[in-house]
Motif scaffolding. Structure first.
Motif, PDB file in Angstrom:
ATOM      1  N   GLU A  64      -2.256  -3.387  -2.651  1.00 57.96           N
ATOM      2  CA  GLU A  64      -3.127  -3.077  -3.785  1.00 57.96           C
ATOM      3  C   GLU A  64      -2.590  -3.657  -5.091  1.00 57.96           C
ATOM      4  O   GLU A  64      -3.344  -3.821  -6.055  1.00 57.96           O
ATOM      5  CB  GLU A  64      -3.297  -1.564  -3.900  1.00 57.96           C
ATOM      6  CG  GLU A  64      -4.068  -0.966  -2.727  1.00 57.96           C
ATOM      7  CD  GLU A  64      -4.213   0.533  -2.808  1.00 57.96           C
ATOM      8  OE1 GLU A  64      -3.596   1.140  -3.713  1.00 57.96           O
ATOM      9  OE2 GLU A  64      -4.934   1.106  -1.965  1.00 57.96           O
ATOM     10  N   SER A  65      -1.288  -3.985  -5.120  1.00 57.59           N
ATOM     11  CA  SER A  65      -0.704  -4.618  -6.301  1.00 57.59           C
ATOM     12  C   SER A  65      -0.935  -6.121  -6.314  1.00 57.59           C
ATOM     13  O   SER A  65      -0.584  -6.796  -7.281  1.00 57.59           O
ATOM     14  CB  SER A  65       0.799  -4.322  -6.379  1.00 57.59           C
ATOM     15  OG  SER A  65       1.033  -2.942  -6.525  1.00 57.59           O
ATOM     16  N   GLY A  66      -1.486  -6.650  -5.228  1.00 59.69           N
ATOM     17  CA  GLY A  66      -1.812  -8.066  -5.177  1.00 59.69           C
ATOM     18  C   GLY A  66      -0.685  -8.978  -4.731  1.00 59.69           C
ATOM     19  O   GLY A  66      -0.808 -10.206  -4.836  1.00 59.69           O
ATOM     20  N   LEU A  67       0.417  -8.406  -4.227  1.00 59.68           N
ATOM     21  CA  LEU A  67       1.522  -9.226  -3.754  1.00 59.68           C
ATOM     22  C   LEU A  67       1.457  -9.306  -2.230  1.00 59.68           C
ATOM     23  O   LEU A  67       1.689  -8.306  -1.557  1.00 59.68           O
ATOM     24  CB  LEU A  67       2.863  -8.627  -4.186  1.00 59.68           C
ATOM     25  CG  LEU A  67       4.122  -9.452  -3.845  1.00 59.68           C
ATOM     26  CD1 LEU A  67       4.082 -10.809  -4.521  1.00 59.68           C
ATOM     27  CD2 LEU A  67       5.385  -8.698  -4.253  1.00 59.68           C
ATOM     28  N   PRO A  68       1.126 -10.469  -1.671  1.00 58.76           N
ATOM     29  CA  PRO A  68       1.036 -10.590  -0.212  1.00 58.76           C
ATOM     30  C   PRO A  68       2.364 -10.277   0.459  1.00 58.76           C
ATOM     31  O   PRO A  68       3.432 -10.554  -0.092  1.00 58.76           O
ATOM     32  CB  PRO A  68       0.636 -12.056   0.003  1.00 58.76           C
ATOM     33  CG  PRO A  68       0.017 -12.485  -1.291  1.00 58.76           C
ATOM     34  CD  PRO A  68       0.763 -11.729  -2.351  1.00 58.76           C
TER      35      PRO A  68
END
Length: 462
Positions: free
Chosen positions: A210-214
């Protein structure tokens, strides 16, 4: 029977098709759309309807069975669990909201803390209130109160062998905030993927997504993180729990530590060391020292008081090389104004007076007694199962025989008033060949540990 079911999947999503199917079905159950006892299409039928590989649906169904959302019986198909109503099954498994009323709650987590040192904390807090000057009622320093950073430097050095200084420590609101600060900083350093342990903490996986870090899952074996697999992944940053891996409990071996250090140098990478247990080590013999001491220029070391004191304090810390710490502080300045001062000062007093060390010794004594009770109960009531890893922390990993039906055991235990989590929920990539239970036991009396495991053993199927 050619059943149909509406399932929404997005083919160009960053989430795998398996994950999308799992999350969709979970949501439908939680919202009461899929009712208890509802029969679902066969894996072959649903795969055909969605135009996906059958293995995608098989893995999704298998994970949901292991987590207790679905139940499968030979000749009867796959159904939504029928022994709980839809309002109670999902929160119980996600550790959110209401949970069923049970006699024994064996989930690892915040409610698993064995004891808070009320008298010692009150003494230290009163001391702080009596001596705090006007500056302590102003906004706190963004990196944390200097008094606490000095005490943490000494404490982490003598207990964990951490190489740091007060200037390189930041006090944060638990490990979650530390991770939240790292998520935007790492991409600015050219790192677009974070490797994570598999199995690992499902909440952290969701937080990172959800933080956008794959993320890329890296398998864990009996020596800890598989560094060869990490190298092959191409990632340049990794999140590890080397002292007491979560959830398996294994300790990263000396050979793997050396390999991880070489990897960090070779790829110009970063290691995030989550030392989440907070000094809870009751295995006989020395606790392994922090990974950070072997490569302080490559490790962001983070710790927390959540396990040793209380998660409600929201108190943690990290130490990092100066350039990284500056980036983290700049990022934090855009989001908050620091950690609450009086709690920091009270914890510093707890460290300074030695009361925290005394508290840890008391917790470790309790932990050792309850782990011994768990080992004995598993031998007696779960023949063929094994408790992995050293005695540490607030949970243990019980590896079941390969033929064990993990999902059925979890569901059966709940019918016997025991809430326990299967290991499948902790895997990023479902593995039905490694059934296990993740058991929070440190908060129970010895008799409670024995009774809870006896109840689980009463429904074992192997």
């Amino acid at each position: 029977m050619a059943l149909h079911m509406a399932v929404e999947v997005v083919r160009d999503s960053a989430d795998s098709l398996t994950s999308q199917i799992q999350e969709f079905i979970k949501k439908e159950i939680s919202e009461g759309i899929l009712r208890p006892g509802t029969r679902l299409p066969s894996s072959r039928r649903l795969a055909g309807d969605l135009d996906v590989s059958r293995s995608v649906v098989v893995e999704a169904y298998g994970q949901l069975v292991a987590e207790g959302y679905l139940e499968a019986a030979q000749g009867a198909g796959t159904r939504v669990v029928g022994h709980l109503d839809s309002a109670s099954v999902v929160p119980a498994l996600l550790d959110e909201g209401q949970v069923p009323q049970v006699r024994w709650d064996l989930r690892p987590g915040g409610s698993n803390t064995p004891a808070f040192p009320r008298r010692e904390w009150l003494r230290c807090y009163q001391q702080v209130l009596q001596t705090a000057d006007l500056s302590h009622h102003n906004y706190p320093p963004l990196a944390g109160e200097p008094t606490l950073r000095r005490e943490l430097t000494s404490y982490l050095g003598r207990l964990r062998g951490v190489r740091t200084s007060p200037e390189r420590i930041m006090v944060v609101g638990g490990f979650a905030q530390a991770l939240g600060l790292l998520c935007p900083v790492l991409p600015r350093l050219g790192i677009d993927t974070l490797a994570i342990e598999d199995p690992g903490h499902p909440g952290q996986r969701q937080f990172l997504r959800e933080s956008g870090l794959p993320t890329v899952p890296i398998p864990v074996d009996d020596e800890g993180l598989d560094v060869a697999a990490l190298t092959a992944s191409g990632a340049r940053a990794v999140l590890v729990t080397p002292a007491h891996q979560f959830p398996t409990g294994v300790t990263l071996s000396a050979e793997r530590r050396e390999a991880l250090a070489r990897w960090a140098r070779d790829v110009d990478g970063w290691v995030i060391e989550d030392d989440y247990d907070g000094g809870l080590w009751y295995e006989r013999g020395a606790r392994p020292l922090a990974l950070q001491r072997t490569m302080p220029d490559r490790v962001i070391y983070a710790g927390t008081a959540s396990k040793s004191l209380s998660p409600g304090l929201r108190l943690g810390w990290l130490t990092a090389p100066e350039p990284m710490l500056e980036q983290l502080l700049r990022t934090r300045a855009r989001h908050d104004l620091g950690t609450e001062t009086l709690t920091q000062l009270a914890f510093a007093e707890l460290l300074r007076t030695g009361l925290f060390d005394r508290h840890l010794r008391r917790l470790n004594s309790l932990g050792r007694s309850r782990r011994d009770a768990l080992d004995e109960a598993v031998r007696k009531h779960l023949p063929g199962a094994e408790v992995l890893g050293p005695g540490a922390g607030l949970h243990a990993y019980i590896q079941l025989p390969p033929r064990a039906d993990e999902g059925a055991l979890v569901a059966g235990a709940l019918r016997h008033s025991v809430l326990v989590r299967g290991a499948a929920a902790f895997h990023a990539r479902p593995r039905r060949d490694a059934p296990a239970l993740v058991v929070g036991h440190a908060h129970l009396p010895r008799s409670g540990v024995a009774e809870a495991i006896r109840a689980v053993g009463a429904v074992r199927r192997w």
